[in-house]
Motif scaffolding. Sequence first.
Motif, PDB file in Angstrom:
ATOM      1  N   THR A  84       0.810  -1.315   0.049  1.00 48.54           N
ATOM      2  CA  THR A  84      -0.030   0.110  -0.018  1.00 48.54           C
ATOM      3  C   THR A  84       0.968   0.994  -0.144  1.00 48.54           C
ATOM      4  OG1 THR A  84      -2.000  -1.264   1.122  1.00 48.54           O
ATOM      5  CG2 THR A  84      -1.873   1.160   1.146  1.00 48.54           C
ATOM      6  N   HIS A  85       1.792   1.319   1.039  1.00 46.73           N
ATOM      7  CA  HIS A  85       2.524   2.526   1.069  1.00 46.73           C
ATOM      8  C   HIS A  85       4.038   2.634   0.431  1.00 46.73           C
ATOM      9  CE1 HIS A  85      -0.454   3.655   4.091  1.00 46.73           C
ATOM     10  NE2 HIS A  85      -0.336   2.282   4.682  1.00 46.73           N
ATOM     11  N   GLY A  86       4.303   1.458  -0.230  1.00 48.83           N
ATOM     12  CA  GLY A  86       5.527   1.438  -0.952  1.00 48.83           C
ATOM     13  C   GLY A  86       6.978   0.943  -0.339  1.00 48.83           C
ATOM     14  N   GLN A  87       8.053   0.918  -0.709  1.00 50.89           N
ATOM     15  CA  GLN A  87       9.359   0.699   0.003  1.00 50.89           C
ATOM     16  C   GLN A  87      10.125   1.786   0.327  1.00 50.89           C
ATOM     17  OE1 GLN A  87      12.190  -1.293  -2.533  1.00 50.89           O
ATOM     18  NE2 GLN A  87      11.096  -0.842  -4.252  1.00 50.89           N
ATOM     19  N   LEU A  88      10.960   1.763   1.521  1.00 51.28           N
ATOM     20  CA  LEU A  88      11.790   2.787   1.725  1.00 51.28           C
ATOM     21  C   LEU A  88      13.057   1.953   2.502  1.00 51.28           C
ATOM     22  CD1 LEU A  88      11.613   5.896   1.602  1.00 51.28           C
ATOM     23  CD2 LEU A  88      11.001   5.884   3.907  1.00 51.28           C
ATOM     24  N   PRO A  89      13.647   1.445   1.519  1.00 46.61           N
ATOM     25  CA  PRO A  89      14.810   0.381   1.971  1.00 46.61           C
ATOM     26  C   PRO A  89      15.948   1.162   2.857  1.00 46.61           C
ATOM     27  CG  PRO A  89      14.934   0.527  -0.039  1.00 46.61           C
ATOM     28  CD  PRO A  89      13.723   1.142   0.187  1.00 46.61           C
ATOM     29  N   MET A  90      16.420   0.730   3.846  1.00 47.95           N
ATOM     30  CA  MET A  90      17.539   1.499   4.787  1.00 47.95           C
ATOM     31  C   MET A  90      18.703   1.505   3.957  1.00 47.95           C
ATOM     32  SD  MET A  90      18.360  -1.079   7.774  1.00 47.95           S
ATOM     33  CE  MET A  90      18.786  -2.768   7.665  1.00 47.95           C
ATOM     34  N   ALA A  91      19.043   0.416   3.158  1.00 51.58           N
ATOM     35  CA  ALA A  91      20.407   0.196   2.645  1.00 51.58           C
ATOM     36  C   ALA A  91      20.185  -0.558   1.380  1.00 51.58           C
ATOM     37  CB  ALA A  91      21.156  -0.634   3.405  1.00 51.58           C
ATOM     38  N   ALA A  92      21.156  -0.208   0.304  1.00 48.15           N
ATOM     39  CA  ALA A  92      21.153  -1.033  -0.995  1.00 48.15           C
ATOM     40  C   ALA A  92      22.431  -1.782  -0.880  1.00 48.15           C
ATOM     41  CB  ALA A  92      21.387  -0.081  -2.017  1.00 48.15           C
ATOM     42  N   ILE A  93      22.473  -3.211  -1.223  1.00 44.69           N
ATOM     43  CA  ILE A  93      23.528  -4.199  -1.135  1.00 44.69           C
ATOM     44  C   ILE A  93      23.627  -4.686  -2.536  1.00 44.69           C
ATOM     45  CG2 ILE A  93      24.248  -6.178   0.297  1.00 44.69           C
ATOM     46  CD1 ILE A  93      22.485  -5.489   2.458  1.00 44.69           C
ATOM     47  N   LEU A  94      24.799  -4.627  -2.827  1.00 47.71           N
ATOM     48  CA  LEU A  94      25.393  -5.450  -4.013  1.00 47.71           C
ATOM     49  C   LEU A  94      26.223  -6.596  -3.679  1.00 47.71           C
ATOM     50  CD1 LEU A  94      25.906  -6.092  -7.026  1.00 47.71           C
ATOM     51  CD2 LEU A  94      27.713  -4.442  -6.915  1.00 47.71           C
ATOM     52  N   GLY A  95      25.765  -8.033  -3.793  1.00 45.36           N
ATOM     53  CA  GLY A  95      26.175  -9.204  -3.238  1.00 45.36           C
ATOM     54  C   GLY A  95      26.301 -10.055  -4.455  1.00 45.36           C
ATOM     55  N   CYS A  96      26.827 -11.253  -4.134  1.00 48.37           N
ATOM     56  CA  CYS A  96      27.192 -12.294  -5.116  1.00 48.37           C
ATOM     57  C   CYS A  96      25.892 -13.366  -5.058  1.00 48.37           C
ATOM     58  CB  CYS A  96      28.392 -13.070  -4.627  1.00 48.37           C
ATOM     59  SG  CYS A  96      28.884 -14.490  -5.738  1.00 48.37           S
ATOM     60  N   ALA A  97      25.765 -13.884  -6.373  1.00 52.67           N
ATOM     61  CA  ALA A  97      24.697 -14.646  -6.454  1.00 52.67           C
ATOM     62  C   ALA A  97      24.854 -15.965  -5.873  1.00 52.67           C
ATOM     63  CB  ALA A  97      24.497 -14.752  -8.093  1.00 52.67           C
ATOM     64  N   ASP A  98      25.945 -16.144  -5.380  1.00 53.65           N
ATOM     65  CA  ASP A  98      25.960 -17.621  -4.793  1.00 53.65           C
ATOM     66  C   ASP A  98      24.973 -18.051  -3.693  1.00 53.65           C
ATOM     67  OD1 ASP A  98      27.368 -19.717  -2.788  1.00 53.65           O
ATOM     68  OD2 ASP A  98      29.189 -19.322  -3.686  1.00 53.65           O
ATOM     69  N   SER A  99      24.558 -19.296  -3.965  1.00 53.40           N
ATOM     70  CA  SER A  99      23.470 -19.671  -2.995  1.00 53.40           C
ATOM     71  C   SER A  99      23.797 -19.991  -1.559  1.00 53.40           C
ATOM     72  CB  SER A  99      22.854 -20.998  -3.583  1.00 53.40           C
ATOM     73  OG  SER A  99      24.095 -21.869  -3.474  1.00 53.40           O
ATOM     74  N   ARG A 100      25.134 -19.864  -1.164  1.00 50.62           N
ATOM     75  CA  ARG A 100      25.422 -19.901   0.106  1.00 50.62           C
ATOM     76  C   ARG A 100      25.516 -18.551   1.045  1.00 50.62           C
ATOM     77  NH1 ARG A 100      30.968 -22.715  -1.246  1.00 50.62           N
ATOM     78  NH2 ARG A 100      30.843 -21.088  -2.690  1.00 50.62           N
ATOM     79  N   ALA A 101      25.254 -17.472   0.232  1.00 52.20           N
ATOM     80  CA  ALA A 101      25.251 -15.899   0.580  1.00 52.20           C
ATOM     81  C   ALA A 101      23.933 -15.248   0.530  1.00 52.20           C
ATOM     82  CB  ALA A 101      26.336 -15.517   0.072  1.00 52.20           C
ATOM     83  N   PRO A 102      22.666 -15.941   1.096  1.00 54.14           N
ATOM     84  CA  PRO A 102      21.570 -15.160   1.071  1.00 54.14           C
ATOM     85  C   PRO A 102      21.508 -13.764   1.987  1.00 54.14           C
ATOM     86  CG  PRO A 102      21.422 -16.920   2.735  1.00 54.14           C
ATOM     87  CD  PRO A 102      22.759 -16.920   2.158  1.00 54.14           C
ATOM     88  N   ILE A 103      21.614 -12.737   1.263  1.00 57.11           N
ATOM     89  CA  ILE A 103      22.034 -11.523   1.926  1.00 57.11           C
ATOM     90  C   ILE A 103      20.927 -11.323   2.957  1.00 57.11           C
ATOM     91  CG2 ILE A 103      22.104  -8.958   1.490  1.00 57.11           C
ATOM     92  CD1 ILE A 103      23.276  -9.687  -1.235  1.00 57.11           C
ATOM     93  N   VAL A 141      16.289  -3.993   2.986  1.00 61.12           N
ATOM     94  CA  VAL A 141      17.334  -3.911   2.009  1.00 61.12           C
ATOM     95  C   VAL A 141      16.689  -3.990   0.379  1.00 61.12           C
ATOM     96  CG1 VAL A 141      19.016  -4.079   3.604  1.00 61.12           C
ATOM     97  CG2 VAL A 141      17.947  -6.368   2.374  1.00 61.12           C
ATOM     98  N   PHE A 142      17.724  -3.175  -0.253  1.00 66.21           N
ATOM     99  CA  PHE A 142      17.471  -3.508  -1.654  1.00 66.21           C
ATOM    100  C   PHE A 142      18.721  -4.241  -2.204  1.00 66.21           C
ATOM    101  CE2 PHE A 142      17.581  -1.630  -6.047  1.00 66.21           C
ATOM    102  CZ  PHE A 142      16.395  -1.257  -6.514  1.00 66.21           C
ATOM    103  N   VAL A 143      18.373  -5.450  -2.863  1.00 66.96           N
ATOM    104  CA  VAL A 143      19.534  -6.349  -3.108  1.00 66.96           C
ATOM    105  C   VAL A 143      19.716  -6.517  -4.537  1.00 66.96           C
ATOM    106  CG1 VAL A 143      20.070  -8.680  -2.523  1.00 66.96           C
ATOM    107  CG2 VAL A 143      18.889  -7.511  -0.902  1.00 66.96           C
ATOM    108  N   LEU A 144      20.975  -6.365  -4.941  1.00 70.38           N
ATOM    109  CA  LEU A 144      21.218  -6.688  -6.212  1.00 70.38           C
ATOM    110  C   LEU A 144      22.534  -8.042  -6.188  1.00 70.38           C
ATOM    111  CD1 LEU A 144      21.819  -3.145  -7.404  1.00 70.38           C
ATOM    112  CD2 LEU A 144      19.942  -4.647  -8.053  1.00 70.38           C
ATOM    113  N   ARG A 145      22.277  -8.869  -6.928  1.00 68.43           N
ATOM    114  CA  ARG A 145      23.323 -10.115  -6.989  1.00 68.43           C
ATOM    115  C   ARG A 145      23.531 -10.257  -8.363  1.00 68.43           C
ATOM    116  NH1 ARG A 145      20.716 -14.298  -2.837  1.00 68.43           N
ATOM    117  NH2 ARG A 145      22.792 -15.353  -3.042  1.00 68.43           N
TER     118      ARG A 145
END
Length: 252
Positions: A43-62, A73-77
């Motif tokens: 309803t109100h939308g997102q307001l993430p506290m941080a953006a994180i650029l991480g690896c796509a590795d399945s062992r590193a779920p951000i 958090v706004f996540v890019l992998r």
Amino acid sequence: QHDGSTPPDRALAKLREGNERFTTGRAEKTKNFKAEHREALATHGQLPMAAILGCADSRAPIEIVFDVKPGDVFVLRNAGNTLSHAEGSVVGSLEYCVGPLKAKLIVVLGHTKCGAMMGATQTMLSAQKPAKDGAPAKQSALEKLLSGLGPVAQQAQHELGSGASADEIAAHVVKVNVFAGMERLLIYSEPIREKVRSGEVQLHGAVYDITTGKVEFLGQHPRLPLILGMQAGLINTDKSLEAIVESKAQGA
């Protein structure tokens, strides 16, 4: 803050606290996420506290590593949390997060035992051997990605000195690549560079240990003032960032 955003120092503290909960078995955010929370975000939308650029590795779920709930958090992998080819989708998405979404913190997050870093190291070491006769084979997208990481692998090899094994180089290149990604982001993106220069946004590096679960926070780039003084468009993706920064420092 007045605009509803989270100050960078507070966002960083929340990530530290979340990782501490994760490593001590006290994770709570996802577990306590209820239907009304989903409805509020819708309803109100997102307001993430941080953006994180991480690896796509399945062992590193951000989101799990930092014990955060949807909307936090706004996540890019991608493989190797890399910007080696000036990925427009990554840079543009980060600009969107610190622009309309008002995030004040960006974290470039690498991790131990990264397959992309080992692949980049092996590709770099193979390239140092005498070339075989015959026309070079056409590169796949993965091979191009690993070749693009060659400069950071070379830098890691140089810092460790002669005699370093492939495993030692690959382990060290994880941190080298984090700092290289931070440099590239600042040089490729004028909006982000200006926000970092003004102090509105902070850009930090970190490395996640997939064995212990702990995140080592590396802080801001040690050469931040020098990088902020560089002009956009100076990057040649075939050159090492180290060489570019060094030439700039010497007035070249």
